[in-house]
Write a protein that holds these residues in place. Structure first.
Motif, PDB file in Angstrom:
ATOM      1  N   PHE A   1      40.409  31.503  47.182  1.00 58.99           N
ATOM      2  CA  PHE A   1      39.226  31.626  46.337  1.00 58.99           C
ATOM      3  C   PHE A   1      38.096  30.684  46.744  1.00 58.99           C
ATOM      4  N   LEU A   2      38.326  29.831  47.731  1.00 58.64           N
ATOM      5  CA  LEU A   2      37.284  28.929  48.231  1.00 58.64           C
ATOM      6  C   LEU A   2      37.165  29.077  49.744  1.00 58.64           C
ATOM      7  N   PRO A   3      36.318  29.957  50.256  1.00 63.60           N
ATOM      8  CA  PRO A   3      35.547  30.913  49.456  1.00 63.60           C
ATOM      9  C   PRO A   3      36.376  32.148  49.145  1.00 63.60           C
ATOM     10  N   TRP A   4      35.972  32.915  48.141  1.00 67.60           N
ATOM     11  CA  TRP A   4      36.665  34.165  47.861  1.00 67.60           C
ATOM     12  C   TRP A   4      36.235  35.235  48.853  1.00 67.60           C
ATOM     13  N   ASP A   5      37.076  36.243  48.970  1.00 67.27           N
ATOM     14  CA  ASP A   5      36.849  37.337  49.924  1.00 67.27           C
ATOM     15  C   ASP A   5      35.766  38.257  49.354  1.00 67.27           C
TER      16      ASP A   5
ATOM     17  N   ALA B   1      29.573  30.247  35.727  1.00 67.27           N
ATOM     18  CA  ALA B   1      30.441  29.513  36.657  1.00 67.27           C
ATOM     19  C   ALA B   1      31.674  30.272  37.133  1.00 67.27           C
ATOM     20  N   HIS B   2      31.762  31.585  36.892  1.00 66.63           N
ATOM     21  CA  HIS B   2      32.961  32.349  37.246  1.00 66.63           C
ATOM     22  C   HIS B   2      32.583  33.591  38.047  1.00 66.63           C
ATOM     23  N   VAL B   3      33.593  34.234  38.607  1.00 71.30           N
ATOM     24  CA  VAL B   3      33.396  35.489  39.328  1.00 71.30           C
ATOM     25  C   VAL B   3      34.552  36.421  38.975  1.00 71.30           C
ATOM     26  N   LEU B   4      34.253  37.711  38.912  1.00 71.88           N
ATOM     27  CA  LEU B   4      35.261  38.740  38.663  1.00 71.88           C
ATOM     28  C   LEU B   4      35.639  39.358  39.993  1.00 71.88           C
ATOM     29  N   LEU B   5      36.926  39.232  40.364  1.00 74.25           N
ATOM     30  CA  LEU B   5      37.433  39.697  41.651  1.00 74.25           C
ATOM     31  C   LEU B   5      38.528  40.725  41.460  1.00 74.25           C
ATOM     32  N   LEU B   6      38.744  41.527  42.503  1.00 75.38           N
ATOM     33  CA  LEU B   6      39.936  42.350  42.581  1.00 75.38           C
ATOM     34  C   LEU B   6      41.108  41.513  43.076  1.00 75.38           C
ATOM     35  N   ASN B   7      42.296  41.754  42.533  1.00 77.71           N
ATOM     36  CA  ASN B   7      43.521  41.193  43.098  1.00 77.71           C
ATOM     37  C   ASN B   7      43.737  41.842  44.473  1.00 77.71           C
ATOM     38  N   LYS B   8      43.942  41.022  45.485  1.00 79.56           N
ATOM     39  CA  LYS B   8      44.082  41.544  46.848  1.00 79.56           C
ATOM     40  C   LYS B   8      45.336  42.388  47.013  1.00 79.56           C
ATOM     41  N   TYR B   9      46.409  42.067  46.258  1.00 78.95           N
ATOM     42  CA  TYR B   9      47.694  42.765  46.395  1.00 78.95           C
ATOM     43  C   TYR B   9      48.085  43.424  45.073  1.00 78.95           C
ATOM     44  N   PRO B  10      47.375  44.452  44.646  1.00 79.43           N
ATOM     45  CA  PRO B  10      47.646  45.021  43.326  1.00 79.43           C
ATOM     46  C   PRO B  10      48.813  46.011  43.346  1.00 79.43           C
ATOM     47  N   VAL B  11      49.510  46.087  42.227  1.00 77.80           N
ATOM     48  CA  VAL B  11      50.433  47.188  41.960  1.00 77.80           C
ATOM     49  C   VAL B  11      49.692  48.266  41.196  1.00 77.80           C
TER      50      VAL B  11
ATOM     51  N   ARG C   1      34.244  29.573  40.122  1.00 77.78           N
ATOM     52  CA  ARG C   1      33.583  29.543  41.435  1.00 77.78           C
ATOM     53  C   ARG C   1      33.886  28.237  42.169  1.00 77.78           C
ATOM     54  N   ASP C   2      33.938  27.141  41.432  1.00 74.20           N
ATOM     55  CA  ASP C   2      34.302  25.856  42.011  1.00 74.20           C
ATOM     56  C   ASP C   2      35.762  25.567  41.690  1.00 74.20           C
TER      57      ASP C   2
ATOM     58  N   GLN D   1      48.810  30.888  42.951  1.00 71.58           N
ATOM     59  CA  GLN D   1      47.677  30.147  43.502  1.00 71.58           C
ATOM     60  C   GLN D   1      47.333  28.986  42.578  1.00 71.58           C
ATOM     61  N   PRO D   2      46.940  27.832  43.125  1.00 75.39           N
ATOM     62  CA  PRO D   2      46.640  26.669  42.288  1.00 75.39           C
ATOM     63  C   PRO D   2      45.216  26.625  41.747  1.00 75.39           C
ATOM     64  N   HIS D   3      44.387  27.615  42.123  1.00 77.80           N
ATOM     65  CA  HIS D   3      42.986  27.675  41.696  1.00 77.80           C
ATOM     66  C   HIS D   3      42.904  28.476  40.391  1.00 77.80           C
ATOM     67  N   ARG D   4      42.149  27.986  39.404  1.00 77.28           N
ATOM     68  CA  ARG D   4      42.094  28.568  38.059  1.00 77.28           C
ATOM     69  C   ARG D   4      41.735  30.047  38.087  1.00 77.28           C
ATOM     70  N   HIS D   5      42.606  30.880  37.519  1.00 74.10           N
ATOM     71  CA  HIS D   5      42.321  32.313  37.402  1.00 74.10           C
ATOM     72  C   HIS D   5      43.105  32.914  36.249  1.00 74.10           C
ATOM     73  N   LEU D   6      42.428  33.723  35.458  1.00 72.77           N
ATOM     74  CA  LEU D   6      43.059  34.573  34.453  1.00 72.77           C
ATOM     75  C   LEU D   6      43.003  35.999  34.973  1.00 72.77           C
ATOM     76  N   GLN D   7      43.933  36.849  34.503  1.00 67.52           N
ATOM     77  CA  GLN D   7      44.069  38.178  35.082  1.00 67.52           C
ATOM     78  C   GLN D   7      43.993  39.264  34.006  1.00 67.52           C
ATOM     79  N   LEU D   8      43.490  40.427  34.400  1.00 65.41           N
ATOM     80  CA  LEU D   8      43.319  41.551  33.487  1.00 65.41           C
ATOM     81  C   LEU D   8      43.808  42.838  34.138  1.00 65.41           C
ATOM     82  N   LEU D   9      44.665  43.565  33.421  1.00 62.92           N
ATOM     83  CA  LEU D   9      45.036  44.936  33.772  1.00 62.92           C
ATOM     84  C   LEU D   9      44.311  45.848  32.779  1.00 62.92           C
ATOM     85  N   PRO D  10      43.244  46.527  33.207  1.00 70.40           N
ATOM     86  CA  PRO D  10      42.447  47.330  32.269  1.00 70.40           C
ATOM     87  C   PRO D  10      43.251  48.461  31.639  1.00 70.40           C
ATOM     88  N   ARG D  11      42.898  48.767  30.394  1.00 73.97           N
ATOM     89  CA  ARG D  11      43.525  49.852  29.641  1.00 73.97           C
ATOM     90  C   ARG D  11      42.458  50.630  28.874  1.00 73.97           C
TER      91      ARG D  11
END
Length: 276
Positions: free
Chosen positions: A62-66, A77-87, A97-98, A137-147
């Protein structure tokens, strides 16, 4: 009424990122194991991705993110990303971001970013506080599976609602479960988080520089769940927050015969802290 613009944008970005090779969806097979219902168990068919392998320091992705995985910036101060390895398609990450540590306290700015997303797109949110609770990963991230509206967020959601209604006995591991009061606005999230951490003796940011124990968070529009963790693995299964939502991933080291004999509830009891 949610517009789901983030979800729609995530699908568009997913297709572009897949063509560029930046997105690597995992190939899995749904397993029919007697007695595990309502849990959903999938066998990983793809080669084990780096974040599920053991040992060695890992670079921070995430530093830098893809950039091909970026869905949108979340101010300030945040960014919304796709999980690189999704199921699941459009598996989303809310990251700082930092540098902020995954093992530190979730802060007001993190909840602000979650609120920005949840006001637009709902689903199953989850957080793994560190390696012992399944964080890769040790960098702060929360995750969402949309419904979609009205769609169950996860296999165990009906059981959480039954507990909240008082029609189901509690489990024997350390957890706190409460009903949401502001589903789309998200103004209740920070207070629920702090109350659960205190109740489970995870600590309090006013008194403790960092959480005292590993934990998982899971929440949707109706409920908020915190589980205090003891260990990350059981019977060869790596269990993160999604295990407590009812999703298990079987890899080459997983003991499926153990799971069939003892059941997924025993697996959760093994990796969670015991109820006091």
């Amino acid at each position: 009424m949610r517009t789901e613009r983030h979800w729609q944008r995530a699908r568009q970005v997913s297709e572009q990122a897949r063509r560029k090779g930046a997105l690597v969806p995992l190939d899995t097979l749904l397993l029919a194991i007697p007695g595990v219902e309502p849990f959903v168990v999938r066998q990983l068919l793809s080669s084990t991705p780096r974040h599920l392998r053991q040992g060695g320091p890992r670079p921070n992705p995430f530093l830098p993110w893809d950039s091909p995985l970026e869905v949108t910036l979340l101010e300030p101060a945040h960014v919304l990303l796709l999980n690189k390895y999704p199921v699941q398609e459009a598996h989303l990450l809310v990251i700082t971001r930092d540098w902020r540590p995954q093992g530190g306290w979730i802060e007001a700015s993190d909840w602000q970013a979650v609120r920005q997303v949840s006001q637009d797109t709902g689903g199953l949110w989850f957080f793994n506080s560190g390696a012992r609770s399944g964080a890769s990963q040790p960098h702060r991230h929360l995750q969402l599976l949309p419904r979609r509206p009205g769609e169950p967020s996860c296999p165990l959601a009906p059981l959480f609602l039954a507990q909240l209604a008082g029609t189901m006995a509690p489990w024997d591991w350390a957890y706190s479960l409460d009903r949401r009061t502001d589903p789309e606005g998200g103004s209740d999230l920070a207070d629920l988080y702090l109350a659960h951490c205190r109740a489970l003796q995870i600590g309090d940011p006013r008194c403790n520089s960092e959480p005292l124990h590993p934990y998982n968070l899971l929440f949707d529009d109706q409920w908020f769940l915190t589980v205090r963790r003891e260990r990350e693995h059981g019977a060869g299964f790596s269990v993160n927050a999604l295990g407590f939502a009812g999703f298990l991933l079987s890899t080459e080291g997983s003991d499926r015969e153990w799971l069939e004999r003892h059941g997924p509830w025993s697996l959760l009891a093994h990796v969670a802290a015991a109820r006091a």
